[in-house]
Design an enzyme around this catalytic site. Structure first.
Site, short mmCIF file in Angstrom:
data_model
loop_
_atom_site.label_atom_id
_atom_site.label_comp_id
_atom_site.label_asym_id
_atom_site.label_seq_id
_atom_site.Cartn_x
_atom_site.Cartn_y
_atom_site.Cartn_z
N GLU A 161 0.86 -1.19 0.00
CA GLU A 161 0.00 0.00 0.00
C GLU A 161 0.89 1.24 0.00
O GLU A 161 1.84 1.30 0.76
CB GLU A 161 -0.90 0.03 1.25
CG GLU A 161 -1.94 1.12 1.10
CD GLU A 161 -2.93 1.21 2.27
OE1 GLU A 161 -4.03 1.71 2.07
OE2 GLU A 161 -2.60 0.77 3.37
N ASN B 11 -2.42 -6.19 5.54
CA ASN B 11 -2.53 -7.24 4.52
C ASN B 11 -3.48 -8.33 5.01
O ASN B 11 -3.38 -8.78 6.15
CB ASN B 11 -1.16 -7.88 4.25
CG ASN B 11 -0.07 -6.84 4.17
OD1 ASN B 11 -0.09 -5.96 3.32
ND2 ASN B 11 0.89 -6.93 5.09
N GLU C 204 -5.58 -2.49 12.70
CA GLU C 204 -5.32 -3.36 11.55
C GLU C 204 -6.37 -4.46 11.42
O GLU C 204 -6.74 -4.84 10.31
CB GLU C 204 -3.92 -3.98 11.63
CG GLU C 204 -2.77 -2.99 11.76
CD GLU C 204 -2.78 -1.88 10.73
OE1 GLU C 204 -3.30 -2.08 9.61
OE2 GLU C 204 -2.25 -0.79 11.03
N GLU D 182 -9.12 4.64 6.54
CA GLU D 182 -8.23 5.00 7.64
C GLU D 182 -8.95 5.73 8.76
O GLU D 182 -8.69 5.52 9.93
CB GLU D 182 -7.05 5.83 7.12
CG GLU D 182 -6.14 5.06 6.17
CD GLU D 182 -5.60 3.74 6.75
OE1 GLU D 182 -5.76 3.47 7.96
OE2 GLU D 182 -5.02 2.95 5.98
#
Length: 900
Positions: free
Chosen positions: A163, A303, A336, A358
């Site tokens: 990213e 991820n 995350e 985000e």
């Protein structure tokens, strides 16, 4: 993705780095022309085999992608960067293989065009590409990460960070978030190494040509975006557990440190079921791995199924980790894991909507930590760590709206900033409060079910929340995401018999003072009001949808105070009439105002003083009302603002007087807490003790300095090891008032430290040293082999933030070593952060000119807006100093004058 922040210590402000919007602020350079990939060929499945060479730092790759040709074409355009294609061919379903006759690389645009001798017809086929690439040392794409084996050998792992736009550095691909496909990944690696990817291993067999290698094959992924693909090849230990909903969770640590993965494992196994329940959508993969990577630019990366972290964002040593590290790990794990749903299962359609990913994860990480650790009082900390930080940045003329149109990859890096994260999280918190938890969850669930395995935009979320709540979400939220800035709400009151009449108006708040232009923007502002009768309970809610309005509060007697924005949830500043403010002050002294509101009141006034709307002396008087304050976060915010003021006044000849003010304010709480933790104390007491002792030590409080020196000596001599929570304040204090011997001892402790957290702790405070030759020594150390590349920034930032001499020396050092620094960070967000930490504290007009001209001749595209913001901040500091310095000086002097 989590951006590594320095909110742990009040010595460095939390990082802020920033982006370009469509507004022409100052003279924004022309944007590069940019076009998205053509849609005539798109991938359905990537069959990818990679063979990294951990000695020569190269890798070989084979791609066999099932693609669909949607209209006949004789070329295929893909993203590709720093990769050499050796052969490429296309096999139509049931047809003959067609070899590509040319590869045309457009390096600027990070694309490659494969040309074929005849048109590829509509339908499915296989695209085969053999290629080679480099395992770079730039912490992006497929890169190498240096570590030391338990026997002291230097070795390298091969890891990924894709990213925003770096999957194209590992394999040719359609590297846009909306072009989703499934992935079948095989890694060919040395047999004594651990190989991980997004999915579970389904086969592991010896390589036919080399008995030292194994082929590790992973299960097919769900349909997903390229930026979420990951692979790691290295040496790791792990701890594992199963969450209550049956997902296998592992935390991978450096060899010999499995113990340090237990805390994150506990957080992750509690968090997955929490999100599962909150979203009412199960986690879709069989396993999730969390892994600590030695060289890592961000804080962490979500991820799918293989979340990567900096060591300091994942590893906790029960003996040697401080409370703030535990809290940071809990927040980052929460952030995350939220992305596994919000971002990975449903992905933004384009980077313009990055804030949704985000901002949402930055909000819900707090919800999750509050669930796992209610004793952290984390929502109060949110206001100090995210909300006020976003307000400060968004008051600048060079801010940008939450939603930013981005095109070229270099523009995407710029929007990983405090507006996307912290303002994003703050407006989602305001929205959640406006519609209530039940409807919010209902809308979230509808959104995730409707768009799972697909892509969505901001409007799609608003639609789902609007349907769930029946409120005008799109209209309200559009005013907060599509225009930059926020309002200042002015409030005046009048008592009419038993009723209180409030006059409320809004206008844009600017860091440089009130916004008085004709076409003033306005917002749809959810406003709540409470009274002293019940400070925790909202008496009235209104939606301010115009410039001004009048509100009547029934049966509020003249002796009651009124507070706007209880809980400090609305994203705005407040200016009370002087009588209203006067009546609120006792609520600070007797603590009847909630902690978060005591904090908000002080923060608003501090901000108004910087904007020249009130005198700074008023704020100093207010600060003295906080003598009985028990709350950690309130002290932390006060401490931050006093740090800003102390830095500003370092440009005057009465810097010592503000230190005395700080000592007077912090001494009573320091005495009350003492040095040693008492039975029954918790997390927040530990954070407060560390904060207060560090503040007193830095300000030169004699008893604190003497005790710090004594404990430091015992620590170094091995007589009495310092508890982790006291290390930062002690290290800071002895360095600030130390000599070359102190610095040498500190560097020796750094070398001996086995834990990255301890190395970072030392790196952040080294800049406190005062002698010019030692400052230089610290700066040189920042670029040495002893400091990990991602940590150089906090060493230089620590120097710049510690003193006037440090600031000058750090700026000169950055200019002298610009090429090396720029090359090291390749224009990622670390370069923006370096610039901000180095120059933001200057307060002379001519420095703004110097900074601007340096970056005109040394362009840093990903940091253009940061440079503008720094120049704006320097000018604001200079104006503030000119305006208020003399009054502050007089106040500090007369405070000490004996009564006549």
């Amino acid at each position: 993705m989590t951006i590594e922040g320095d909110f742990k210590l009040d010595m460095l402000p939390f990082t802020v780095f920033v982006s370009a919007s469509n507004q022409n602020i100052g003279t924004m350079p022309e944007r590069r022309p940019f076009v998205r990939l053509p849609t005539d060929v798109y991938p359905v499945n990537y069959g990818l085999s990679l063979k990294p060479d951990l000695i020569d730092f190269t890798f070989e790759g084979k791609l066999e992608a099932l693609v669909e040709v949607t209209q006949a074409t004789n070329q295929i355009v893909m993203n590709c960067a720093d990769i050499d294609i050796i052969t490429a061919s296309f096999v139509p379903q049931g047809g003959e293989e067609i070899n590509a006759t040319g590869f045309n690389y457009q390096n600027e645009d990070e694309k490659v065009t494969l040309s074929f001798p005849s048109a590829l017809q509509k339908g499915f086929g296989t695209l085969k590409i053999d290629f080679v690439g480099e395992l770079n040392d730039k912490m992006k794409g497929f890169y190498r990460s240096k570590y030391t084996s338990p026997t002291g050998e230097i070795r390298y792992a091969a890891v990924t960070q894709f990213e925003a736009t770096d999957a194209r550095r590992a394999f040719p691909c359609w590297d846009e978030p909306a072009i989703k496909a499934t992935f079948d990944i095989t890694l060919i690696v040395p047999k004594d190494r651990v190989a991980l990817s997004n999915m579970n291993v389904i086969d592991r067999k010896p390589h036919p040509d080399d008995e030292n290698l194994v082929e590790v094959k992973f299960a097919t992924t769900p349909i997903m975006s390229t930026y979420l693909v990951a692979f790691v090849i290295g040496e790791y230990d792990y701890v594992e557990s199963q969450s209550s909903d049956g997902v296998m969770v592992r935390v991978y640590t450096p060899v010999g440190k499995a113990e340090q993965g237990k805390f994150a494992l506990e957080v992750a196994t509690k968090t997955l079921p929490f999100y599962n329940d909150y979203f009412s959508v199960p986690y879709p993969l069989p396993k999730i791995d969390l892994i600590a990577i030695a060289d890592f630019a961000a804080g962490a990366m979500e991820n799918w199924g293989l979340v990567t972290y900096r060591e300091t964002a994942l590893l906790i040593d029960p003996k040697n980790s401080c409370s703030s590290s535990r809290q940071w790990v809990a927040l980052v794990v929460g952030h995350e894991l939220a992305h596994q749903w919000f971002g990975n299962l449903v992905t933004m359609e384009w980077w313009t909507h990055l804030w949704l990913n985000e901002g949402f994860a930055s909000w819900i990480e707090y919800l999750c930590v509050d669930h796992c650790f209610p004793e952290y009082d984390i929502w109060t900390q949110f206001v100090s760590a995210d909300y006020t930080r976003a307000l400060d940045l968004d008051a600048l003329d060079s801010s940008h709206p939450i939603e930013v149109n981005v095109g070229h990859p270099s523009e995407v890096d710029e929007i990983f900033d405090a507006i996307s994260y912290s303002k994003g999280a703050s407006v989602i918190r305001m929205l959640h409060n406006y519609i209530g938890d039940e409807d919010f969850r209902k809308g979230m669930n509808a959104y995730l079910l409707k768009f799972q395995h697909k892509n969505a935009s901001t409007e799609d979320l608003w639609d789902c929340l609007e349907q769930a709540s029946g409120k005008p979400i799109a209209a309200v939220m559009g005013s907060w995401t599509k225009q930059m800035g926020f309002p200042i709400i002015a409030v005046d009151q009048e008592q009419v018999s038993d009723d209180r009449i409030l006059k409320i108006s809004q206008k844009k708040f600017c860091a440089s003072g009130p916004h008085n232009e004709e076409n003033c923007p306005s917002w749809m502002v959810p406003i709540s009001i409470c009274t002293s009768e019940d400070p925790k309970c909202t008496k009235l809610k209104v939606l301010l949808d115009r410039q001004e309005t009048t509100i009547t509060l029934n049966s509020v007697g003249p002796d009651q105070w009124i507070k706007i924005n209880p809980g400090t949830v609305g994203f705005y500043r407040i200016q009370y009439s002087s009588s209203m403010l006067e009546s609120l002050l006792p609520g600070i002294r007797d603590l009847s105002l909630q902690p978060v509101d005591r904090l908000g009141l002080q923060n608003d006034l501090f901000s108004l003083s910087r904007a020249g709307m009130i005198s700074t002396v008023e704020v100093l008087k207010l600060m003295e009302a906080f003598l009985n304050e028990p709350n950690y976060t309130v002290w932390s915010d006060l401490s931050c603002n006093l740090g800003v003021l102390s830095s500003l006044l370092s440009h005057t000849d009465f810097h010592e007087e503000i230190q005395e003010f700080i000592r007077d304010l912090f001494t009573p709480i320091g005495l009350k807490l003492g040095w040693d933790s008492k039975p029954g104390e918790g997390h927040l007491d530990a954070l407060l003790r560390s904060l207060v002792l560090g503040k007193l030590g830095k300000a030169g409080h004699k008893p604190t300095l003497e005790e710090a020196r004594r404990r430091f000596k015992d620590h170094v001599d091995g007589k009495q090891v310092l508890p982790a929570d006291l290390r930062s304040p002690v290290y800071l204090t002895v360095l600030k008032h130390g000599d070359s011997a102190t610095l040498d001892t500190m560097l020796k402790l750094h070398k001996q430290a086995d834990m990255q957290e301890e190395k970072n702790r030392i790196e952040r405070v080294l800049g406190a040293i005062s002698a010019p030759d030692l400052i230089q020594k610290v700066l040189n150390f920042a670029l040495s082999e002893d400091v990990r590349p991602q940590d150089t920034v906090s060493v230089i930032g620590g120097v710049a933030g510690s003193s006037k001499q440090g600031r000058k020396a750090a700026w000169k050092f950055v200019k002298d070593n610009w090429e090396e620094l720029y090359n090291r960070y390749q224009g990622g967000f670390l370069i923006s952060r370096l610039i901000k930490l180095t120059v933001d504290g200057f307060a002379i007009d001519k420095m703004a000119v110097e900074v601007k001209s340096f970056f005109e001749s040394h362009p840093a595209p990903a940091a253009e807006r940061t440079v503008q913001q720094c120049c704006e901040n320097i000018l604001l500091n200079a104006a503030w100093l000119k305006r208020d310095a003399e009054d502050i000086h007089q106040y500090l002097l007369q405070r000490k004058a004996p009564p006549v």
